[in-house]
Design a protein around this motif. Structure first.
Motif, mmCIF file in Angstrom:
data_model
loop_
_atom_site.group_PDB
_atom_site.id
_atom_site.type_symbol
_atom_site.label_atom_id
_atom_site.label_comp_id
_atom_site.label_asym_id
_atom_site.label_seq_id
_atom_site.Cartn_x
_atom_site.Cartn_y
_atom_site.Cartn_z
ATOM 1 N N PHE A 184 0.807 -1.214 0.000
ATOM 2 C CA PHE A 184 0.000 0.000 0.000
ATOM 3 C C PHE A 184 0.843 1.270 0.000
ATOM 4 C CE2 PHE A 184 -2.795 -3.110 2.116
ATOM 5 C CZ PHE A 184 -3.826 -3.117 1.194
ATOM 6 N N VAL A 185 2.122 1.167 0.431
ATOM 7 C CA VAL A 185 2.922 2.380 0.619
ATOM 8 C C VAL A 185 4.161 2.476 -0.260
ATOM 9 C CG1 VAL A 185 2.134 2.691 2.993
ATOM 10 C CG2 VAL A 185 4.188 1.363 2.556
ATOM 11 N N GLY A 186 4.524 1.443 -0.959
ATOM 12 C CA GLY A 186 5.728 1.488 -1.773
ATOM 13 C C GLY A 186 6.954 1.076 -0.984
ATOM 14 N N SER A 187 8.134 1.385 -1.505
ATOM 15 C CA SER A 187 9.370 0.905 -0.887
ATOM 16 C C SER A 187 9.861 1.775 0.262
ATOM 17 C CB SER A 187 10.466 0.775 -1.943
ATOM 18 O OG SER A 187 10.735 2.039 -2.515
ATOM 19 N N THR A 188 9.352 3.007 0.346
ATOM 20 C CA THR A 188 9.747 3.894 1.444
ATOM 21 C C THR A 188 8.529 4.620 2.011
ATOM 22 O OG1 THR A 188 10.186 5.755 -0.034
ATOM 23 C CG2 THR A 188 12.054 4.312 0.488
ATOM 24 N N LEU A 189 8.694 5.099 3.220
ATOM 25 C CA LEU A 189 7.685 5.920 3.880
ATOM 26 C C LEU A 189 8.317 7.251 4.250
ATOM 27 C CD1 LEU A 189 6.388 3.296 6.469
ATOM 28 C CD2 LEU A 189 5.157 4.078 4.461
ATOM 29 N N THR A 190 7.579 8.326 4.081
ATOM 30 C CA THR A 190 8.046 9.634 4.541
ATOM 31 C C THR A 190 7.299 9.954 5.825
ATOM 32 O OG1 THR A 190 8.504 10.373 2.308
ATOM 33 C CG2 THR A 190 8.259 12.079 3.976
ATOM 34 N N VAL A 191 8.060 10.238 6.863
ATOM 35 C CA VAL A 191 7.494 10.520 8.183
ATOM 36 C C VAL A 191 7.799 11.970 8.537
ATOM 37 C CG1 VAL A 191 7.529 9.891 10.626
ATOM 38 C CG2 VAL A 191 7.834 8.116 8.874
ATOM 39 N N LYS A 192 6.768 12.683 8.938
ATOM 40 C CA LYS A 192 6.925 14.068 9.392
ATOM 41 C C LYS A 192 6.674 14.080 10.899
ATOM 42 C CE LYS A 192 5.206 18.737 8.844
ATOM 43 N NZ LYS A 192 4.157 19.573 8.292
ATOM 44 N N TYR A 193 7.648 14.586 11.638
ATOM 45 C CA TYR A 193 7.570 14.625 13.098
ATOM 46 C C TYR A 193 7.706 16.071 13.554
ATOM 47 C CZ TYR A 193 8.758 13.954 17.981
ATOM 48 O OH TYR A 193 8.762 14.013 19.358
ATOM 49 N N THR A 194 6.832 16.505 14.443
ATOM 50 C CA THR A 194 6.925 17.866 14.977
ATOM 51 C C THR A 194 6.793 17.862 16.493
ATOM 52 O OG1 THR A 194 4.560 18.219 14.644
ATOM 53 C CG2 THR A 194 6.019 18.972 12.901
ATOM 54 N N GLU A 195 7.507 18.789 17.110
ATOM 55 C CA GLU A 195 7.403 19.062 18.550
ATOM 56 C C GLU A 195 7.219 20.555 18.723
ATOM 57 O OE1 GLU A 195 11.124 17.889 20.315
ATOM 58 O OE2 GLU A 195 10.688 15.763 20.094
ATOM 59 N N ALA A 196 6.379 20.940 19.651
ATOM 60 C CA ALA A 196 6.204 22.353 20.005
ATOM 61 C C ALA A 196 6.436 22.480 21.512
ATOM 62 C CB ALA A 196 4.809 22.834 19.631
ATOM 63 N N TRP A 197 7.586 23.037 21.882
ATOM 64 C CA TRP A 197 7.975 23.173 23.284
ATOM 65 C C TRP A 197 7.512 24.514 23.835
ATOM 66 C CZ3 TRP A 197 9.940 19.447 26.338
ATOM 67 C CH2 TRP A 197 10.356 18.281 25.699
ATOM 68 N N GLN A 198 6.961 24.485 25.032
ATOM 69 C CA GLN A 198 6.525 25.712 25.705
ATOM 70 C C GLN A 198 7.738 26.469 26.227
ATOM 71 O OE1 GLN A 198 3.864 24.462 28.796
ATOM 72 N NE2 GLN A 198 2.253 23.858 27.370
ATOM 73 N N ALA A 199 7.553 27.761 26.438
ATOM 74 C CA ALA A 199 8.598 28.585 27.038
ATOM 75 C C ALA A 199 8.857 28.103 28.465
ATOM 76 C CB ALA A 199 8.164 30.052 27.044
ATOM 77 N N PRO A 200 10.061 28.377 28.984
ATOM 78 C CA PRO A 200 10.356 27.979 30.366
ATOM 79 C C PRO A 200 9.361 28.599 31.337
ATOM 80 C CG PRO A 200 12.318 28.886 29.291
ATOM 81 C CD PRO A 200 11.155 29.100 28.368
ATOM 82 N N GLY A 201 9.041 27.825 32.347
ATOM 83 C CA GLY A 201 8.128 28.308 33.379
ATOM 84 C C GLY A 201 8.155 27.352 34.555
ATOM 85 N N GLY A 202 9.227 27.351 35.299
ATOM 86 C CA GLY A 202 9.390 26.404 36.396
ATOM 87 C C GLY A 202 10.539 25.458 36.105
ATOM 88 N N ASP A 203 10.583 24.359 36.859
ATOM 89 C CA ASP A 203 11.691 23.411 36.749
ATOM 90 C C ASP A 203 11.562 22.468 35.553
ATOM 91 O OD1 ASP A 203 12.719 24.462 39.075
ATOM 92 O OD2 ASP A 203 11.896 22.898 40.365
ATOM 93 N N SER A 204 10.353 22.267 35.047
ATOM 94 C CA SER A 204 10.096 21.313 33.978
ATOM 95 C C SER A 204 9.793 22.020 32.669
ATOM 96 C CB SER A 204 8.899 20.428 34.345
ATOM 97 O OG SER A 204 9.126 19.748 35.553
ATOM 98 N N ARG A 205 9.883 21.261 31.569
ATOM 99 C CA ARG A 205 9.491 21.771 30.249
ATOM 100 C C ARG A 205 8.494 20.799 29.640
ATOM 101 N NH1 ARG A 205 13.137 25.725 28.000
ATOM 102 N NH2 ARG A 205 11.668 25.851 26.256
ATOM 103 N N HIS A 206 7.597 21.337 28.832
ATOM 104 C CA HIS A 206 6.508 20.540 28.270
ATOM 105 C C HIS A 206 6.359 20.849 26.780
ATOM 106 C CE1 HIS A 206 5.548 19.944 32.479
ATOM 107 N NE2 HIS A 206 5.561 21.272 32.610
ATOM 108 N N ALA A 207 5.935 19.827 26.035
ATOM 109 C CA ALA A 207 5.730 19.978 24.593
ATOM 110 C C ALA A 207 4.595 19.081 24.141
ATOM 111 C CB ALA A 207 7.000 19.609 23.833
ATOM 112 N N THR A 208 4.109 19.371 22.958
ATOM 113 C CA THR A 208 3.222 18.443 22.271
ATOM 114 C C THR A 208 4.000 17.893 21.079
ATOM 115 O OG1 THR A 208 2.292 20.218 20.916
ATOM 116 C CG2 THR A 208 1.104 19.645 22.941
#
Length: 164
Positions: A70-94
């Motif tokens: 169904f997909v051929g010999s290769t797959l193209t994968v798109k990966y994204t992260e969105a990190w929040q600005a610093p605000g405390g000891d931890s950092r968070h992203a989606t």
């Protein structure tokens, strides 16, 4: 299908975030596991909100054989992260993983939190596939591929941090 993974770094939250915001490291991530680095862009920096976008091409041999036609010999994968600005000891992203031309998608949350003299990197997300009949099988394949990719990237991250 849920994705959950925890990894301990022998580095501070600030060191881990600086690595994640480094475009050279993003390119390394794009080539993890034998993938072809199709490009990486980091916008912003570790002292502010930042995003990471990685495009990679992987051989379709990484997915179950019954779906390769169904997909051929290769797959193209798109990966994204969105990190929040610093605000405390931890950092968070989606994060989001999109497999171009395939029905599977993964998304969720990333957290980096202090843990003694190191930090904990946490991944919590889910895989969704909107295909009748074969959806559960495809979801499991996407889940396994994403989890193995995370583990490979974290091994590269440990090596990156140890070299600094």
């Amino acid at each position: 299908m849920d994705i959950t993974h925890r990894h301990r770094f022998d580095a501070s939250v600030d060191e881990v975030i600086a690595m994640l915001a480094d475009e050279s490291f993003a390119h390394l991530r794009g080539a993890t596991g034998g993938a072809h680095d199709g490009g990486a862009i980091v916008t912003g920096g570790p002292d502010e909100a930042f995003s990471v976008s990685i495009r990679r091409t992987i051989p379709s041999t990484t997915i179950p054989q019954e779906f390769r036609g169904f997909v051929g010999s290769t797959l193209t994968v798109k990966y994204t992260e969105a990190w929040q600005a610093p605000g405390g000891d931890s950092r968070h992203a989606t994060f989001a993983v999109e497999i171009m031309g395939a029905p599977g998608h993964a998304s969720g949350r990333l957290d980096v939190a202090p843990d003694g003299d190191g930090s904990i990197f946490a991944v919590d997300g889910s895989v969704s596939v909107k295909v009748p009949l074969f959806g559960a099988i495809i979801a499991k394949a996407v889940h396994n591929a994403v989890l193995e990719g995370i583990k490979a990237e974290l091994a590269d991250a440990d090596a990156w941090l140890a070299a600094r």
